[in-house]
Design an enzyme around this catalytic site. Structure first.
Site, PDB file in Angstrom:
ATOM      1  N   GLU A  81      39.005  37.625  47.848  1.00  0.00           N
ATOM      2  CA  GLU A  81      40.208  37.238  48.572  1.00  0.00           C
ATOM      3  C   GLU A  81      40.000  35.944  49.350  1.00  0.00           C
ATOM      4  O   GLU A  81      38.880  35.588  49.705  1.00  0.00           O
ATOM      5  CB  GLU A  81      40.620  38.347  49.537  1.00  0.00           C
ATOM      6  CG  GLU A  81      41.098  39.582  48.838  1.00  0.00           C
ATOM      7  CD  GLU A  81      41.488  40.695  49.785  1.00  0.00           C
ATOM      8  OE1 GLU A  81      42.090  41.657  49.292  1.00  0.00           O
ATOM      9  OE2 GLU A  81      41.187  40.626  51.000  1.00  0.00           O
ATOM     10  N   CYS A 104      46.621  44.142  37.068  1.00  0.00           N
ATOM     11  CA  CYS A 104      47.964  43.692  37.441  1.00  0.00           C
ATOM     12  C   CYS A 104      48.558  42.862  36.302  1.00  0.00           C
ATOM     13  O   CYS A 104      47.875  42.525  35.335  1.00  0.00           O
ATOM     14  CB  CYS A 104      47.907  42.883  38.737  1.00  0.00           C
ATOM     15  SG  CYS A 104      47.189  41.226  38.534  1.00  0.00           S
ATOM     16  N   GLU A 129      39.191  41.271  37.206  1.00  0.00           N
ATOM     17  CA  GLU A 129      39.288  41.093  35.756  1.00  0.00           C
ATOM     18  C   GLU A 129      39.177  39.620  35.376  1.00  0.00           C
ATOM     19  O   GLU A 129      38.523  39.278  34.389  1.00  0.00           O
ATOM     20  CB  GLU A 129      40.624  41.649  35.239  1.00  0.00           C
ATOM     21  CG  GLU A 129      40.827  43.122  35.526  1.00  0.00           C
ATOM     22  CD  GLU A 129      41.522  43.415  36.847  1.00  0.00           C
ATOM     23  OE1 GLU A 129      42.191  44.464  36.926  1.00  0.00           O
ATOM     24  OE2 GLU A 129      41.408  42.615  37.810  1.00  0.00           O
ATOM     25  N   CYS A 176      46.644  39.633  35.521  1.00  0.00           N
ATOM     26  CA  CYS A 176      45.382  39.879  34.813  1.00  0.00           C
ATOM     27  C   CYS A 176      45.638  40.320  33.373  1.00  0.00           C
ATOM     28  O   CYS A 176      44.899  39.946  32.474  1.00  0.00           O
ATOM     29  CB  CYS A 176      44.550  40.917  35.555  1.00  0.00           C
ATOM     30  SG  CYS A 176      43.882  40.274  37.107  1.00  0.00           S
ATOM     31  N   ASN A 190      36.884  41.366  43.043  1.00  0.00           N
ATOM     32  CA  ASN A 190      37.929  40.549  43.643  1.00  0.00           C
ATOM     33  C   ASN A 190      37.369  39.739  44.812  1.00  0.00           C
ATOM     34  O   ASN A 190      36.475  40.170  45.536  1.00  0.00           O
ATOM     35  CB  ASN A 190      39.160  41.372  44.038  1.00  0.00           C
ATOM     36  CG  ASN A 190      38.889  42.586  44.905  1.00  0.00           C
ATOM     37  OD1 ASN A 190      37.822  43.183  44.876  1.00  0.00           O
ATOM     38  ND2 ASN A 190      39.884  42.977  45.682  1.00  0.00           N
TER      39      ASN A 190
END
Length: 130
Positions: free
Chosen positions: A42, A84, A53, A87, A40
């Site tokens: 951010e 999530c 993902e 994703c 990830n």
């Protein structure tokens, strides 16, 4: 430990998470056994953040892959995190309902295992839009 879980754990160390401090790594395995990883990333404008993902599937698709067998997801907390909803929808664009999703439960624990279809039934697809 499953090699795919190990790859997801390894890549999460490269995550850029100054806001949530919640590291996530993903490792996507193609049907022919090649592995693509993502972490990830951010951004201060949270809507521009990238999920692990998404980064993994972008890498694989960029290299010409379109047939996938499994994806593993791991967080620094080893809390069994699943992809999530966003994703899951992205995975559905490129993967069949039977894609195996492994979720890291931590050392000594077997990963939770789902199919993508279990995690996101009745998806929005090209067929849905026609």
């Amino acid at each position: 430990m499953d090699d795919l879980i190990a790859a997801a754990r390894d890549v999460q160390q490269r995550a850029h998470v100054p806001y949530s401090e919640y590291r996530v790594g993903a490792a996507l395995e193609t049907a022919d056994g090649e592995i693509f990883v993502g972490c990830n990333l951010e951004n201060a404008n949270f809507s521009n953040s990238l999920h692990a993902e998404e980064v993994a599937i972008a890498e694989a698709v960029k290299q010409g892959h379109r047939d996938f067998a499994r994806i593993a997801v791991s967080s620094g907390r080893r809390d069994g995190v699943t992809p999530c909803g966003m994703c899951r929808q992205t995975l559905t664009e490129f993967c069949d309902d039977d894609l195996i999703v492994l979720c890291d439960e931590g050392d000594g624990e077997a990963p939770s295992e789902y199919s993508l279809g279990e995690l996101l039934p009745n998806t929005i697809s090209q067929e849905t839009l026609e």
